[in-house]
Structures are given as structure tokens and as C-alpha cells.
Design a protein around this motif. Structure first.
Motif, PDB file in Angstrom:
ATOM      1  N   ARG A  72       0.139 -70.318 -30.962  1.00  0.00           N
ATOM      2  CA  ARG A  72       0.089 -70.203 -29.506  1.00  0.00           C
ATOM      3  C   ARG A  72      -1.051 -71.059 -28.969  1.00  0.00           C
ATOM      4  O   ARG A  72      -1.889 -71.545 -29.730  1.00  0.00           O
ATOM      5  CB  ARG A  72      -0.073 -68.749 -29.058  1.00  0.00           C
ATOM      6  CG  ARG A  72      -1.455 -68.155 -29.350  1.00  0.00           C
ATOM      7  CD  ARG A  72      -1.585 -66.740 -28.807  1.00  0.00           C
ATOM      8  NE  ARG A  72      -1.444 -66.669 -27.361  1.00  0.00           N
ATOM      9  CZ  ARG A  72      -2.463 -66.761 -26.514  1.00  0.00           C
ATOM     10  NH1 ARG A  72      -3.707 -66.942 -26.954  1.00  0.00           N
ATOM     11  NH2 ARG A  72      -2.263 -66.671 -25.214  1.00  0.00           N
ATOM     12  N   GLN A  73      -1.076 -71.231 -27.663  1.00  0.00           N
ATOM     13  CA  GLN A  73      -2.120 -71.985 -26.989  1.00  0.00           C
ATOM     14  C   GLN A  73      -3.221 -71.021 -26.555  1.00  0.00           C
ATOM     15  O   GLN A  73      -3.031 -70.250 -25.626  1.00  0.00           O
ATOM     16  CB  GLN A  73      -1.539 -72.688 -25.757  1.00  0.00           C
ATOM     17  CG  GLN A  73      -2.574 -73.390 -24.885  1.00  0.00           C
ATOM     18  CD  GLN A  73      -3.179 -74.590 -25.575  1.00  0.00           C
ATOM     19  OE1 GLN A  73      -2.465 -75.501 -25.952  1.00  0.00           O
ATOM     20  NE2 GLN A  73      -4.480 -74.589 -25.721  1.00  0.00           N
ATOM     21  N   ASP A  76      -7.283 -63.855 -25.791  1.00  0.00           N
ATOM     22  CA  ASP A  76      -6.639 -63.504 -24.527  1.00  0.00           C
ATOM     23  C   ASP A  76      -5.978 -62.137 -24.620  1.00  0.00           C
ATOM     24  O   ASP A  76      -5.460 -61.752 -25.673  1.00  0.00           O
ATOM     25  CB  ASP A  76      -5.587 -64.556 -24.168  1.00  0.00           C
ATOM     26  CG  ASP A  76      -6.189 -65.959 -24.131  1.00  0.00           C
ATOM     27  OD1 ASP A  76      -6.860 -66.274 -23.143  1.00  0.00           O
ATOM     28  OD2 ASP A  76      -5.995 -66.706 -25.113  1.00  0.00           O
ATOM     29  N   THR A 132      -4.607 -68.969 -22.678  1.00  0.00           N
ATOM     30  CA  THR A 132      -3.498 -68.716 -21.762  1.00  0.00           C
ATOM     31  C   THR A 132      -3.099 -67.254 -21.856  1.00  0.00           C
ATOM     32  O   THR A 132      -3.488 -66.542 -22.787  1.00  0.00           O
ATOM     33  CB  THR A 132      -2.278 -69.593 -22.095  1.00  0.00           C
ATOM     34  OG1 THR A 132      -1.812 -69.258 -23.411  1.00  0.00           O
ATOM     35  CG2 THR A 132      -2.634 -71.069 -22.062  1.00  0.00           C
ATOM     36  N   THR A 133      -2.309 -66.785 -20.892  1.00  0.00           N
ATOM     37  CA  THR A 133      -1.802 -65.421 -20.948  1.00  0.00           C
ATOM     38  C   THR A 133      -1.014 -65.204 -22.236  1.00  0.00           C
ATOM     39  O   THR A 133      -0.370 -66.134 -22.737  1.00  0.00           O
ATOM     40  CB  THR A 133      -0.897 -65.136 -19.738  1.00  0.00           C
ATOM     41  OG1 THR A 133      -0.231 -63.863 -19.934  1.00  0.00           O
ATOM     42  CG2 THR A 133       0.164 -66.204 -19.562  1.00  0.00           C
ATOM     43  N   ARG A 157       3.269 -75.396 -17.389  1.00  0.00           N
ATOM     44  CA  ARG A 157       3.112 -75.582 -18.823  1.00  0.00           C
ATOM     45  C   ARG A 157       1.831 -76.331 -19.113  1.00  0.00           C
ATOM     46  O   ARG A 157       1.582 -77.394 -18.567  1.00  0.00           O
ATOM     47  CB  ARG A 157       4.309 -76.346 -19.398  1.00  0.00           C
ATOM     48  CG  ARG A 157       4.280 -76.472 -20.902  1.00  0.00           C
ATOM     49  CD  ARG A 157       5.559 -77.135 -21.397  1.00  0.00           C
ATOM     50  NE  ARG A 157       5.642 -77.106 -22.831  1.00  0.00           N
ATOM     51  CZ  ARG A 157       5.071 -78.016 -23.611  1.00  0.00           C
ATOM     52  NH1 ARG A 157       4.383 -78.990 -23.084  1.00  0.00           N
ATOM     53  NH2 ARG A 157       5.191 -77.930 -24.929  1.00  0.00           N
ATOM     54  N   THR A 158       1.013 -75.788 -19.984  1.00  0.00           N
ATOM     55  CA  THR A 158      -0.207 -76.462 -20.379  1.00  0.00           C
ATOM     56  C   THR A 158       0.072 -77.320 -21.594  1.00  0.00           C
ATOM     57  O   THR A 158       0.975 -77.025 -22.372  1.00  0.00           O
ATOM     58  CB  THR A 158      -1.301 -75.443 -20.732  1.00  0.00           C
ATOM     59  OG1 THR A 158      -0.794 -74.569 -21.737  1.00  0.00           O
ATOM     60  CG2 THR A 158      -1.685 -74.621 -19.511  1.00  0.00           C
ATOM     61  N   ASP A 174      -4.567 -60.481 -18.314  1.00  0.00           N
ATOM     62  CA  ASP A 174      -3.455 -60.753 -17.403  1.00  0.00           C
ATOM     63  C   ASP A 174      -2.663 -59.469 -17.192  1.00  0.00           C
ATOM     64  O   ASP A 174      -1.920 -59.048 -18.062  1.00  0.00           O
ATOM     65  CB  ASP A 174      -2.550 -61.848 -17.988  1.00  0.00           C
ATOM     66  CG  ASP A 174      -1.334 -62.112 -17.117  1.00  0.00           C
ATOM     67  OD1 ASP A 174      -1.406 -61.860 -15.900  1.00  0.00           O
ATOM     68  OD2 ASP A 174      -0.307 -62.579 -17.658  1.00  0.00           O
ATOM     69  N   THR A 180       4.196 -71.415 -25.088  1.00  0.00           N
ATOM     70  CA  THR A 180       3.881 -72.633 -25.827  1.00  0.00           C
ATOM     71  C   THR A 180       3.758 -72.326 -27.313  1.00  0.00           C
ATOM     72  O   THR A 180       3.060 -71.394 -27.714  1.00  0.00           O
ATOM     73  CB  THR A 180       2.565 -73.250 -25.313  1.00  0.00           C
ATOM     74  OG1 THR A 180       2.687 -73.515 -23.918  1.00  0.00           O
ATOM     75  CG2 THR A 180       2.256 -74.552 -26.047  1.00  0.00           C
ATOM     76  N   ASP A 227       2.467 -66.653 -22.358  1.00  0.00           N
ATOM     77  CA  ASP A 227       2.750 -68.091 -22.455  1.00  0.00           C
ATOM     78  C   ASP A 227       3.625 -68.372 -23.681  1.00  0.00           C
ATOM     79  O   ASP A 227       3.383 -67.837 -24.766  1.00  0.00           O
ATOM     80  CB  ASP A 227       1.443 -68.878 -22.548  1.00  0.00           C
ATOM     81  CG  ASP A 227       1.685 -70.376 -22.565  1.00  0.00           C
ATOM     82  OD1 ASP A 227       2.040 -70.935 -21.520  1.00  0.00           O
ATOM     83  OD2 ASP A 227       1.534 -70.979 -23.645  1.00  0.00           O
TER      84      ASP A 227
END
Length: 284
Positions: A217-218, A171, A221-222, A56-57, A186, A227, A225
Motif C-alpha cells: 500500500r501507499q 495510517d 494515505t487513508t 490517486r497519489t 480517517d 493503490t 486507498d
């Protein structure tokens, strides 16, 4: 199941969000709290409600949108300082009113405009505009679909509406190999999907190609993710993905060959964004 990983609706718990849930803490007879209990509380506070699979970022700072601005763009002129005096666009883009234009970061040189037919419609049109240095050049108009119930400027998980606003595109990914995009890509079996959509259409292949829309979202990241910086109740997993011939839960879908074209065209150095909403909202 409809083609989006927009989280299922959960109770909003607004009162709990203000006051927080207090967990029961074991207290020893001497009045002290065991160290293990303190550590568990700290870990729970750090985990929040956006933890997903894998590492987790940290959550990104939650942008504070200007009055009337969309979530996800904190400063309508964002990127101006980084790009210096050259950060002049956008000037004019067809169909976009002054408020919408003010939301677009000035360093954006690629703008995908997704225009819905009306507030409650799930059919739309997408056009990729690229700035050539002297002005905006429009690509072809692609048919697109959006959420079953249309559009909203106050998106919640499970409302079956696509969020109106301006969002960065950072992303990509998919079940199929990278088609030749400059974006981080990804390739993962996690993009497998099955079942049928709202009109009984098969969903298989919907996530063959995906571009994450940076709503809740973050970035960096993929798309997989989980988050959610604004909280899970505000939805997430809003993507551009392959059309399955039916409306989505919150995403925007394009024909498969158009998704390939889009992925090959998007360039992170040109700071691409998507501008999306119904025609009346975008003209403001």
C-alpha cells in the motif's frame, strides 16, 4: 465476505507482466498516430492497476527486500541515518530470531508482535513492545485472529493467508470517531461492512477501528486507498481491525477495546511497526 479488503483473487498474468499488454492503436492512412490515441496510451500507463476512488497519489517506489527479507521493508537498518547514532534498537525481543530482528528498522520504538500458533492456524497473540531507552517493555498479551488458512511468506490476493513480515504502521481510520490516536485518522462511512464471515458470524462493526498494515500500500494515505505498488494480484487492504469472532481473509483482528488501546498507544514519532507471522517463522 470475510473482514478484509484484501482484493479478490485474479489471474496472475505473469507472462503479461513481463511483456505487457499492447493495446490496439489506430493509425491514419498517412501512417501517423492520432494525438488523442497517444494521450490515451500515456494516461493508461500512468493509471496502472491500482487506481482507486478519489485523487490517486503516485505509487511509492517498490522496495527491494534483502535476501530473505519481507516485502515492505527495503533495508533492515532503515531509519538509522535519520535517527543518527541513537538508532540502536532493536536488540532482543522475546520470540524473535536473528533474521526477524534484522528486518526491524533501527528507529522503531514501538513493535507490535503478532505471533500465530502455527503456519496453518488462524488464532494468534499480539503484544505491543515499547522501548524505554534502557530496554523493551511489554504490554499485555491480547488474543488475536488472522487469516483462515494461516500464514504465508508469499502472499497473493485471495489465498486466505496473512503475510509474514515486518511492516510499518502509518495510517488509521474507522467508521467510529477518532478514539484519541496520534496517528492520522480517517473517519469515513467507507468503513461500513455487512454480511457474515467464514463461520457465519456478523461482520458489522469490524471496521469501527482500523490500522493499515503497510503491506502493498501507499503509506501516508487513508486505509481505504486502493493503490497497490506491487500490483493488485499481490493483495492489499491488510489491516488491524476489530475482531468479529472468526478468521479473516488476510488481516489481523483484535477485540474492540484492545483496538482502542492500540490506537491510543501508537505514536508516529516512535516509528511503530508490526512483526507478524507464525511462531516458527518469527523465531528464525
Amino acid at each position: 465476505m470475510a473482514a478484509s479488503i484484501d482484493c479478490p483473487r485474479r489471474p496472475r498474468h505473469r507472462a503479461a507482466a513481463r511483456g505487457g499488454h499492447r493495446a490496439a492503436v489506430p493509425v491514419r492512412a498517412d501512417g501517423r498516430v492520432p494525438l488523442t490515441a497517444v494521450l490515451l496510451l500515456v494516461l493508461a500507463a500512468l493509471a496502472g492497476c491500482g487506481a482507486g476512488t478519489g485523487t490517486r497519489t503516485p505509487d511509492a517506489p517498490v522496495p527491494t527486500a534483502q535476501a530473505g527479507g519481507p516485502p515492505g521493508i527495503a533495508d533492515p537498518a532503515q531509519g538509522r541515518a535519520a535517527a543518527g547514532t541513537e538508532a540502536r534498537p532493536p536488540a532482543r525481543l522475546p520470540g524473535l530470531g536473528p533474521r526477524t530482528l534484522a528486518w526491524i528498522p533501527q528507529n522503531a520504538r514501538q513493535v507490535l508482535v503478532v505471533t500465530g500458533r502455527d503456519r496453518d492456524a488462524n488464532r494468534s497473540e499480539a503484544v505491543l513492545y515499547e522501548h524505554t531507552g534502557s530496554g523493551w517493555e511489554a504490554g499485555p498479551a491480547w488474543p488475536a485472529r488472522n487469516a483462515l488458512r494461516g500464514w504465508t511468506d508469499d502472499h497473493w490476493a485471495g489465498d486466505l493467508r496473512s503475510p509474514i513480515g515486518v511492516y510499518t504502521l502509518t495510517d488509521a481510520g474507522g467508521l467510529l470517531p477518532d478514539p484519541g490516536t496520534a496517528m492520522p485518522y480517517d473517519r469515513s462511512d467507507g468503513f461500513s461492512v455487512s454480511g457474515t464471515g467464514f463461520e457465519g458470524e456478523p461482520l458489522e462493526g469490524s471496521f469501527d477501528y482500523v490500522v493499515a498494515i503497510d503491506y502493498n500500500r501507499q503509506p501516508g494515505t487513508t486505509p481505504l486507498d486502493l493503490t497497490r505498488p506491487r500490483g493488485a494480484d499481490r493483495g492489499g487492504g491488510i489491516w488491524l481491525h476489530v475482531d468479529h469472532q472468526g478468521p479473516t481473509q488476510g488481516c489481523v483482528s483484535l477485540e474492540k477495546h484492545h483496538m482502542r488501546e492500540l490506537l491510543r498507544a501508537l505514536d508516529p514519532t516512535r516509528h511503530p511497526v508490526v512483526v507478524m507471522g507464525d511462531i516458527d517463522s518469527l523465531s528464525e
